[in-house]
Design a protein around this motif. Structure first.
Motif, PDB file in Angstrom:
ATOM      1  N   ILE A  97       0.770  -1.107  -0.078  1.00 48.17           N
ATOM      2  CA  ILE A  97      -0.042   0.186  -0.095  1.00 48.17           C
ATOM      3  C   ILE A  97       0.834   1.195   0.164  1.00 48.17           C
ATOM      4  CG2 ILE A  97      -1.785  -1.396   1.294  1.00 48.17           C
ATOM      5  CD1 ILE A  97      -1.263   0.375   3.597  1.00 48.17           C
ATOM      6  N   PRO A  98       0.270   2.336  -0.336  1.00 48.03           N
ATOM      7  CA  PRO A  98       1.290   3.731  -0.453  1.00 48.03           C
ATOM      8  C   PRO A  98       1.698   3.866   0.888  1.00 48.03           C
ATOM      9  CG  PRO A  98      -0.878   3.904  -1.539  1.00 48.03           C
ATOM     10  CD  PRO A  98      -0.961   2.599  -0.977  1.00 48.03           C
ATOM     11  N   ALA A  99       2.967   4.380   0.962  1.00 50.66           N
ATOM     12  CA  ALA A  99       3.592   4.757   2.186  1.00 50.66           C
ATOM     13  C   ALA A  99       3.158   6.231   2.730  1.00 50.66           C
ATOM     14  CB  ALA A  99       5.060   4.993   2.044  1.00 50.66           C
ATOM     15  N   ASP A 100       2.778   7.197   1.644  1.00 53.54           N
ATOM     16  CA  ASP A 100       2.340   8.422   1.757  1.00 53.54           C
ATOM     17  C   ASP A 100       0.881   8.461   2.420  1.00 53.54           C
ATOM     18  OD1 ASP A 100       3.042  11.531   1.321  1.00 53.54           O
ATOM     19  OD2 ASP A 100       0.811  11.194   0.483  1.00 53.54           O
ATOM     20  N   LEU A 101       0.742   9.005   3.482  1.00 50.14           N
ATOM     21  CA  LEU A 101      -0.859   9.216   4.228  1.00 50.14           C
ATOM     22  C   LEU A 101      -1.792   9.880   3.014  1.00 50.14           C
ATOM     23  CD1 LEU A 101      -0.311  10.033   7.778  1.00 50.14           C
ATOM     24  CD2 LEU A 101      -0.488   7.602   6.519  1.00 50.14           C
ATOM     25  N   GLU A 102      -1.443  10.802   2.437  1.00 49.69           N
ATOM     26  CA  GLU A 102      -2.565  11.448   1.516  1.00 49.69           C
ATOM     27  C   GLU A 102      -2.735  10.535   0.209  1.00 49.69           C
ATOM     28  OE1 GLU A 102      -1.464  15.365   0.102  1.00 49.69           O
ATOM     29  OE2 GLU A 102      -1.311  16.356   2.266  1.00 49.69           O
ATOM     30  N   VAL A 146      -3.931   2.349   9.749  1.00 49.46           N
ATOM     31  CA  VAL A 146      -4.599   1.725   8.891  1.00 49.46           C
ATOM     32  C   VAL A 146      -3.759   0.503   8.037  1.00 49.46           C
ATOM     33  CG1 VAL A 146      -5.852   1.672   6.534  1.00 49.46           C
ATOM     34  CG2 VAL A 146      -6.448   3.418   8.343  1.00 49.46           C
ATOM     35  N   ASN A 147      -4.130  -0.831   8.385  1.00 48.21           N
ATOM     36  CA  ASN A 147      -3.199  -1.842   7.691  1.00 48.21           C
ATOM     37  C   ASN A 147      -3.515  -2.056   6.367  1.00 48.21           C
ATOM     38  OD1 ASN A 147      -5.340  -3.477   7.543  1.00 48.21           O
ATOM     39  ND2 ASN A 147      -4.650  -4.697   9.205  1.00 48.21           N
ATOM     40  N   ALA A 148      -2.542  -2.821   5.652  1.00 44.02           N
ATOM     41  CA  ALA A 148      -2.644  -3.263   4.244  1.00 44.02           C
ATOM     42  C   ALA A 148      -3.805  -3.988   4.021  1.00 44.02           C
ATOM     43  CB  ALA A 148      -1.274  -3.844   3.696  1.00 44.02           C
ATOM     44  N   GLN A 149      -4.358  -4.693   4.985  1.00 48.14           N
ATOM     45  CA  GLN A 149      -5.471  -5.536   4.601  1.00 48.14           C
ATOM     46  C   GLN A 149      -6.774  -4.717   4.437  1.00 48.14           C
ATOM     47  OE1 GLN A 149      -5.152  -9.334   4.245  1.00 48.14           O
ATOM     48  NE2 GLN A 149      -6.886  -8.767   3.169  1.00 48.14           N
ATOM     49  N   PHE A 150      -6.824  -3.969   5.185  1.00 48.97           N
ATOM     50  CA  PHE A 150      -8.046  -2.972   5.068  1.00 48.97           C
ATOM     51  C   PHE A 150      -8.071  -2.305   3.675  1.00 48.97           C
ATOM     52  CE2 PHE A 150      -9.696   1.419   4.921  1.00 48.97           C
ATOM     53  CZ  PHE A 150     -11.201   1.125   5.390  1.00 48.97           C
ATOM     54  N   ILE A 151      -6.986  -1.860   3.030  1.00 47.73           N
ATOM     55  CA  ILE A 151      -7.180  -1.048   1.794  1.00 47.73           C
ATOM     56  C   ILE A 151      -7.137  -2.090   0.682  1.00 47.73           C
ATOM     57  CG2 ILE A 151      -5.368   0.142   0.035  1.00 47.73           C
ATOM     58  CD1 ILE A 151      -4.508   1.947   2.422  1.00 47.73           C
ATOM     59  N   CYS A 152      -6.526  -3.160   0.901  1.00 46.79           N
ATOM     60  CA  CYS A 152      -6.753  -4.545  -0.162  1.00 46.79           C
ATOM     61  C   CYS A 152      -8.233  -4.996  -0.134  1.00 46.79           C
ATOM     62  CB  CYS A 152      -5.876  -5.709   0.437  1.00 46.79           C
ATOM     63  SG  CYS A 152      -4.003  -5.328  -0.093  1.00 46.79           S
ATOM     64  N   LEU A 177     -15.258 -14.911  -4.750  1.00 44.24           N
ATOM     65  CA  LEU A 177     -14.675 -13.937  -3.898  1.00 44.24           C
ATOM     66  C   LEU A 177     -15.914 -12.864  -3.379  1.00 44.24           C
ATOM     67  CD1 LEU A 177     -12.450 -12.731  -6.976  1.00 44.24           C
ATOM     68  CD2 LEU A 177     -11.830 -13.506  -4.672  1.00 44.24           C
ATOM     69  N   ILE A 178     -17.143 -12.736  -3.626  1.00 42.97           N
ATOM     70  CA  ILE A 178     -18.091 -12.389  -3.107  1.00 42.97           C
ATOM     71  C   ILE A 178     -18.442 -13.125  -1.643  1.00 42.97           C
ATOM     72  CG2 ILE A 178     -20.526 -11.840  -2.954  1.00 42.97           C
ATOM     73  CD1 ILE A 178     -20.108 -10.989  -5.984  1.00 42.97           C
ATOM     74  N   GLU A 179     -18.456 -14.558  -1.793  1.00 41.78           N
ATOM     75  CA  GLU A 179     -18.605 -15.145  -0.635  1.00 41.78           C
ATOM     76  C   GLU A 179     -17.737 -14.948   0.486  1.00 41.78           C
ATOM     77  OE1 GLU A 179     -19.183 -19.107  -2.293  1.00 41.78           O
ATOM     78  OE2 GLU A 179     -21.231 -18.394  -3.323  1.00 41.78           O
ATOM     79  N   LYS A 180     -16.245 -14.967  -0.042  1.00 43.37           N
ATOM     80  CA  LYS A 180     -15.154 -14.898   0.742  1.00 43.37           C
ATOM     81  C   LYS A 180     -15.297 -13.861   1.641  1.00 43.37           C
ATOM     82  CE  LYS A 180     -10.044 -15.114   0.719  1.00 43.37           C
ATOM     83  NZ  LYS A 180      -8.968 -15.287   0.127  1.00 43.37           N
ATOM     84  N   GLY A 181     -15.578 -12.523   1.039  1.00 44.21           N
ATOM     85  CA  GLY A 181     -15.819 -11.341   1.971  1.00 44.21           C
ATOM     86  C   GLY A 181     -14.712 -10.586   2.521  1.00 44.21           C
ATOM     87  N   SER A 182     -13.637 -11.245   2.994  1.00 39.55           N
ATOM     88  CA  SER A 182     -12.557 -10.403   3.498  1.00 39.55           C
ATOM     89  C   SER A 182     -11.412 -11.239   3.465  1.00 39.55           C
ATOM     90  CB  SER A 182     -12.932 -10.203   5.103  1.00 39.55           C
ATOM     91  OG  SER A 182     -12.925 -11.221   5.545  1.00 39.55           O
ATOM     92  N   SER A 183     -10.099 -10.593   3.992  1.00 41.92           N
ATOM     93  CA  SER A 183      -9.087 -11.281   3.755  1.00 41.92           C
ATOM     94  C   SER A 183      -8.321 -11.501   2.473  1.00 41.92           C
ATOM     95  CB  SER A 183      -8.893 -12.221   4.836  1.00 41.92           C
ATOM     96  OG  SER A 183      -9.314 -11.972   5.931  1.00 41.92           O
ATOM     97  N   TYR A 184      -8.710 -10.536   1.582  1.00 35.19           N
ATOM     98  CA  TYR A 184      -8.352 -11.002   0.109  1.00 35.19           C
ATOM     99  C   TYR A 184      -6.950 -10.829   0.049  1.00 35.19           C
ATOM    100  CZ  TYR A 184     -13.146 -10.314  -0.875  1.00 35.19           C
ATOM    101  OH  TYR A 184     -14.654 -10.457  -0.849  1.00 35.19           O
ATOM    102  N   THR A 185      -6.363 -11.714  -0.676  1.00 36.02           N
ATOM    103  CA  THR A 185      -4.790 -11.924  -0.943  1.00 36.02           C
ATOM    104  C   THR A 185      -4.410 -11.339  -2.384  1.00 36.02           C
ATOM    105  OG1 THR A 185      -5.154 -14.051  -2.217  1.00 36.02           O
ATOM    106  CG2 THR A 185      -4.926 -14.314   0.071  1.00 36.02           C
TER     107      THR A 185
END
Length: 562
Positions: A97-102, A146-152, A177-185
């Motif tokens: 994920i981007p390092a810069d907060l903006e 905010v961790n990478a998983q949220f943005i992914c 993928l819709i059924e999986k719902g979260s923790s996408y790789t």
């Protein structure tokens, strides 16, 4: 003797402006690929599912080129990991994920640009992420946590929400993928890109196949979607709006030459994708004038189409007789091209009303209106429903799946309604009625008010006029190479597109106005640089802001003003 069936033409207009910065190749907004995966593939699938259905599908050539470019870039990424120049699509498969907060916050906010009721709230997992993202907008300091998983996950859900309903129903990968719902790789995200790549690569071919089967008629718009009557004569504005304020620019320099350029380039591009010349032209935004129709006729088009309000305004002129029944093509005096007129009432029911109805009830209501027309108008009447092919459906449940499925099935089975194309109507010798004079206008209110006539839109025309004078001066000075001239011509065409002017004005939403006016200024600045000139200092300053909340976000407008 049984009365002839009512002829009905459904015409879907597909168009997006050029979103690339042509100097860097970067896509500034993602709407082209998002509408491919949501709307263009769904619209093709609905026609494929009902082989007896008919429609006219109109493509803006500049849209076809962008679809092609996206397909190439996604393929190059998947095969050789060559980077994608759309930031949102690139972020979908980025390993970090981007390092810069903006940058991080911009990415999160970009994943909120979806219809809240139909695209977000439908999926509890996405809804939860959106609520968290909205909280972050007001608690910016917490972005560090905010961790990478949220943005992914929000990136994945954004693309799942924008996926076409026919894809969601038929593709097991999307279902999973819709059924999986979260923790996408990363593997999940690359799989979504593969699906997006398939849609991008196949969508134009699907329409070509439908045309080859005779199920659809493909038509074209001038290359970069300019308002042709205004390029030809700015004062045509006053035909429908006598008191409209005008820009300082008295006439767009070399306007007729530019109109011919857009038509030639548009047909050339269309032929490259589909292998034949189109018979019909939907002028950008249904914008017509008597001179526009004459040029289209001289160019070899067999038909054109525009808004019903243009016909209404024209029939109010003393020179024109009111015909028995208005559902006919008309031919304007001194032109040889039949022009079909949109039934604004029926088209606007689909665009603005039926999204709130149950699909079957909406189709029943539309058919009831058509039956009334069939019972009361002459036997060879033609009803033209002409609509934006992409922006309405996000307001319908399931992207209009149930409405469109029922629409095609029930219309093909109806004993008194016959789905046709515009060219088929002319070949069946429908009556083409005479019109002594035409009031210039568009499908929006029958005027050009969406593109000219207020302070901000007029300022846009003056800025466009300035760069056109610079362009003409550079060409006449013969200081540009052939390659530089071609690049400048293309950049000028982008600047002449209608979409920038559509969004100028404070009645539009702030974010949309800002995005489009920034890109308009960038386009103009890029052209000055191609001409070897420094851009004027005013191009560094915003000249229009939006504060409005128009119906359907402002991406669509009704044909008549209430």
């Amino acid at each position: 003797m049984e009365k002839n069936r009512l002829k009905l033409v459904l015409c879907w207009h597909m168009h997006q402006p050029e979103y690339r910065d042509l100097q860097t190749g970067v896509f500034k907004l993602p709407w082209t690929y998002l509408h491919v995966i949501k709307d263009y593939v769904d619209m093709a699938a609905h026609l494929e599912a009902v082989p007896n259905a008919k429609a006219v599908v109109n493509f803006a050539p500049i849209l076809l080129e962008q679809i092609e470019e996206y397909a190439k870039q996604v393929s190059a990424y998947l095969q050789d990991r060559i980077s994608i120049t759309d930031p949102l699509l690139a972020a979908l498969v980025a390993p970090s994920i981007p390092a810069d907060l903006e940058d991080r916050m911009k990415l999160v906010k970009d994943c909120l640009r979806a219809n809240r009721e139909r695209q977000v709230d439908r999926y509890p997992a996405y809804k939860k992420l959106v609520k968290m993202a909205e909280w972050l907008e007001h608690n910016y300091d917490f972005l560090d946590y905010v961790n990478a998983q949220f943005i992914c996950d929000i990136l994945v859900w954004y693309h799942l929400a924008w996926m076409g309903e026919t894809v969601k129903l038929s593709d097991n990968r999307i279902k999973h993928l819709i059924e999986k719902g979260s923790s996408y790789t990363l593997h999940d995200r690359i799989e979504i890109l593969e699906i997006i790549g398939e849609q991008l690569s196949n969508v134009i071919y699907r329409y070509k196949a439908l045309a080859k089967r005779g199920q659809i008629e493909l038509s074209v718009t001038p290359y970069a979607h300019p308002i042709m009557p205004l390029l030809l004569d700015l004062n045509s504005t006053h035909e429908a709006m006598p008191n409209a304020p005008m820009p300082d620019l008295k006439a767009y320099p070399g306007g007729e030459e530019r109109v011919v350029w857009h038509l030639e380039k548009g047909v050339q591009t269309f032929r490259r994708f589909f292998g034949f010349n189109p018979e019909g032209c939907w002028p950008s935004e249904g914008s017509v004038s008597e001179l526009t129709l004459k040029i289209l006729s001289d160019f070899g088009f067999k038909w054109a189409a525009t808004g019903g309000s243009v016909l209404h305004n024209s029939l109010n002129l003393p020179e024109n007789e009111t015909p028995v029944g208005i559902h006919h093509p008309f031919k304007v005096k001194n032109t040889s091209i039949p022009c079909f007129f949109r039934d604004d009432g029926l088209s606007d029911l689909i665009g603005f009303e039926y999204s709130k109805w149950h699909g079957d009830d909406a189709v029943s209501d539309l058919i009831k209106h058509l039956e009334i027309i069939a019972a009361n108008e002459p036997s060879d009447s033609v009803v033209s429903i002409i609509m934006d092919g992409e922006n309405a459906w996000e307001y319908f449940p399931e992207n209009g799946y149930y409405f469109l499925s029922a629409l095609y099935k029930r219309l093909t089975l109806h004993p008194h309604i016959e789905l046709m194309t515009f060219s088929e109507c002319l070949k069946s010798k429908v009556e083409v009625k005479p019109l002594n004079r035409l009031v210039a206008g568009s499908w929006v209110y029958g005027t050009f008010s969406t593109w000219i006539g207020d302070t901000d839109k007029n300022r846009g025309w003056d800025m466009l006029g300035d760069v056109k004078w610079a362009f003409d001066k550079a060409i006449s000075a013969k200081r540009l190479s052939e390659k530089q001239i071609k690049a400048a011509e293309l950049q000028l065409a982008i600047c002449e597109g209608s979409d920038w002017f559509w969004w100028f004005g404070d009645y539009n939403p702030g974010e949309a106005v800002s995005n489009f006016e920034k890109q308009f200024r960038l386009n103009l600045a890029n052209l000055y640089r191609l001409l070897g000139e420094a851009p004027p200092s005013y191009l560094a300053l915003s000249f229009t802001q939006g504060f409005g909340r128009p119906a359907m976000g402002g991406a669509m407008r009704p044909g008549t003003q209430s």
